[in-house]
Design a protein around this motif. Sequence first.
Motif, PDB file in Angstrom:
ATOM      1  N   GLY A   4     112.480-100.557  82.094  1.00  0.00           N
ATOM      2  CA  GLY A   4     111.682 -99.368  82.377  1.00  0.00           C
ATOM      3  C   GLY A   4     112.549 -98.181  82.708  1.00  0.00           C
ATOM      4  O   GLY A   4     113.587 -97.960  82.083  1.00  0.00           O
ATOM      5  N   SER A   5     112.159 -97.434  83.706  1.00  0.00           N
ATOM      6  CA  SER A   5     112.864 -96.217  84.107  1.00  0.00           C
ATOM      7  C   SER A   5     114.337 -96.494  84.380  1.00  0.00           C
ATOM      8  O   SER A   5     114.688 -97.459  85.071  1.00  0.00           O
ATOM      9  CB  SER A   5     112.205 -95.640  85.364  1.00  0.00           C
TER      10      SER A   5
ATOM     11  N   TYR B 272     106.511-107.293  84.329  1.00  0.00           N
ATOM     12  CA  TYR B 272     106.182-106.098  83.555  1.00  0.00           C
ATOM     13  C   TYR B 272     107.161-104.955  83.831  1.00  0.00           C
ATOM     14  O   TYR B 272     108.309-105.182  84.203  1.00  0.00           O
ATOM     15  CB  TYR B 272     104.722-105.690  83.774  1.00  0.00           C
ATOM     16  N   ASP B 273     106.718-103.722  83.654  1.00  0.00           N
ATOM     17  CA  ASP B 273     107.640-102.580  83.624  1.00  0.00           C
ATOM     18  C   ASP B 273     108.255-102.265  84.982  1.00  0.00           C
ATOM     19  O   ASP B 273     107.641-102.484  86.034  1.00  0.00           O
ATOM     20  CB  ASP B 273     106.899-101.340  83.120  1.00  0.00           C
ATOM     21  N   ILE B 274     109.460-101.699  84.913  1.00  0.00           N
ATOM     22  CA  ILE B 274     110.121-101.173  86.107  1.00  0.00           C
ATOM     23  C   ILE B 274     109.700 -99.721  86.268  1.00  0.00           C
ATOM     24  O   ILE B 274     110.008 -98.871  85.425  1.00  0.00           O
ATOM     25  CB  ILE B 274     111.646-101.284  85.985  1.00  0.00           C
ATOM     26  N   ASN B 275     108.977 -99.437  87.329  1.00  0.00           N
ATOM     27  CA  ASN B 275     108.520 -98.079  87.600  1.00  0.00           C
ATOM     28  C   ASN B 275     108.557 -97.855  89.110  1.00  0.00           C
ATOM     29  O   ASN B 275     109.111 -98.679  89.856  1.00  0.00           O
ATOM     30  CB  ASN B 275     107.108 -97.862  87.027  1.00  0.00           C
TER      31      ASN B 275
ATOM     32  N   GLY C 283     116.452-102.741  81.416  1.00  0.00           N
ATOM     33  CA  GLY C 283     116.566-102.512  82.846  1.00  0.00           C
ATOM     34  C   GLY C 283     116.406-103.761  83.679  1.00  0.00           C
ATOM     35  O   GLY C 283     116.991-103.880  84.759  1.00  0.00           O
ATOM     36  N   ALA C 284     115.624-104.737  83.205  1.00  0.00           N
ATOM     37  CA  ALA C 284     115.472-105.997  83.944  1.00  0.00           C
ATOM     38  C   ALA C 284     116.771-106.791  83.906  1.00  0.00           C
ATOM     39  O   ALA C 284     117.130-107.440  84.895  1.00  0.00           O
ATOM     40  CB  ALA C 284     114.328-106.817  83.354  1.00  0.00           C
ATOM     41  N   TYR C 285     117.480-106.738  82.763  1.00  0.00           N
ATOM     42  CA  TYR C 285     118.778-107.409  82.733  1.00  0.00           C
ATOM     43  C   TYR C 285     119.804-106.620  83.550  1.00  0.00           C
ATOM     44  O   TYR C 285     120.701-107.212  84.167  1.00  0.00           O
ATOM     45  CB  TYR C 285     119.281-107.589  81.299  1.00  0.00           C
ATOM     46  N   TYR C 286     119.688-105.302  83.561  1.00  0.00           N
ATOM     47  CA  TYR C 286     120.536-104.457  84.416  1.00  0.00           C
ATOM     48  C   TYR C 286     120.432-104.946  85.859  1.00  0.00           C
ATOM     49  O   TYR C 286     121.446-105.145  86.553  1.00  0.00           O
ATOM     50  CB  TYR C 286     120.063-103.019  84.303  1.00  0.00           C
ATOM     51  N   MET C 287     119.213-105.161  86.320  1.00  0.00           N
ATOM     52  CA  MET C 287     118.980-105.666  87.675  1.00  0.00           C
ATOM     53  C   MET C 287     119.596-107.047  87.855  1.00  0.00           C
ATOM     54  O   MET C 287     120.264-107.329  88.857  1.00  0.00           O
ATOM     55  CB  MET C 287     117.479-105.712  87.931  1.00  0.00           C
ATOM     56  N   ALA C 288     119.388-107.929  86.881  1.00  0.00           N
ATOM     57  CA  ALA C 288     119.884-109.303  86.978  1.00  0.00           C
ATOM     58  C   ALA C 288     121.404-109.357  87.040  1.00  0.00           C
ATOM     59  O   ALA C 288     121.972-110.269  87.651  1.00  0.00           O
ATOM     60  CB  ALA C 288     119.382-110.123  85.795  1.00  0.00           C
TER      61      ALA C 288
END
Length: 295
Positions: free
Chosen positions: A85-86, A50-53, A117-122
């Motif tokens: 997310g954020s 779910y969301d990045i917070n 943002g999840a792909y940013y992390m990946a």
Amino acid sequence: MIEVHDDPGRSPLRWLATLLLVVALPLAIGFFLAGRVVPRPQVGILRLSYDINSLSTYEVTEQLKLARENPAIKAVVLILNSPGGSAAYSEELFLDVLNTRHKLPVVASVDLLAASGAYYMAAAADEIYAKPTSGVGSVGVIASLPGDVFIEEDLLTTGPYKAFGGTRDGTVRQIERAKFAFLDAVRVGRGERLAIEPATLSRGELYSGVQALDYGLIDGLAAGDEAIRRAAELAGLRDYETVELYPLAFDTDFIPLPLARYRPQPIDEAKLWAAPTDLAPGVYYRHVAPAPGQP
């Protein structure tokens, strides 16, 4: 008549019992204790759902810290189910994954969705894998523009935009800078594997796993188990076990035994794809799926 008596010390049964006590039993005890004194190498599983917070970021960074500090953990696999997310927290996760990658292999596995943002992390991982129909990408930014500037007679400020945060065109420029920071992170993380022009990538499209592979956004089409095997291979492991990092980081009573395995909750797809509500003012790396009936 001469009587012959068997020497008890030379009895085959007694000799076998002595052998078991002197040799076999210590070996069995040694093998039993070896896994506890010197644990098998482990591949840690970290799940972003779910969301990045602020909360999810804290949970992820604590698990990554555990992985870096625990000598038994030799590699990490990120299982991703998130629309992002954020912006600030997404950037924090990117930097923390990058920091972890410098100490041990990190492989990202896109389950259903790793957008924005999840792909940013990946992008900070050594390698990224996805299923053929996983959602990947959505490289871009969303933000709310400030309202119209007005004068409030009972409110004293030291600058014309103190109460508003800035102008609308200034906010647009900030969003553009955030977009280019995202693009640069993908470019650095993917390196020569990237096969899509920045102008095309910055359109913010969500790609399937097959498309993402063509564009060099991922390294292959594989499920989570294959990503785990790849992480072990990068760490040079043949004999290893997998361990969930969340209960190790947050449940002090958790015992990582086969009969007490941590079982994460299944993903609620409706929640995963739900549009955000009541977002606080700010900049977000988040994918927003179109409402039913909209293109």
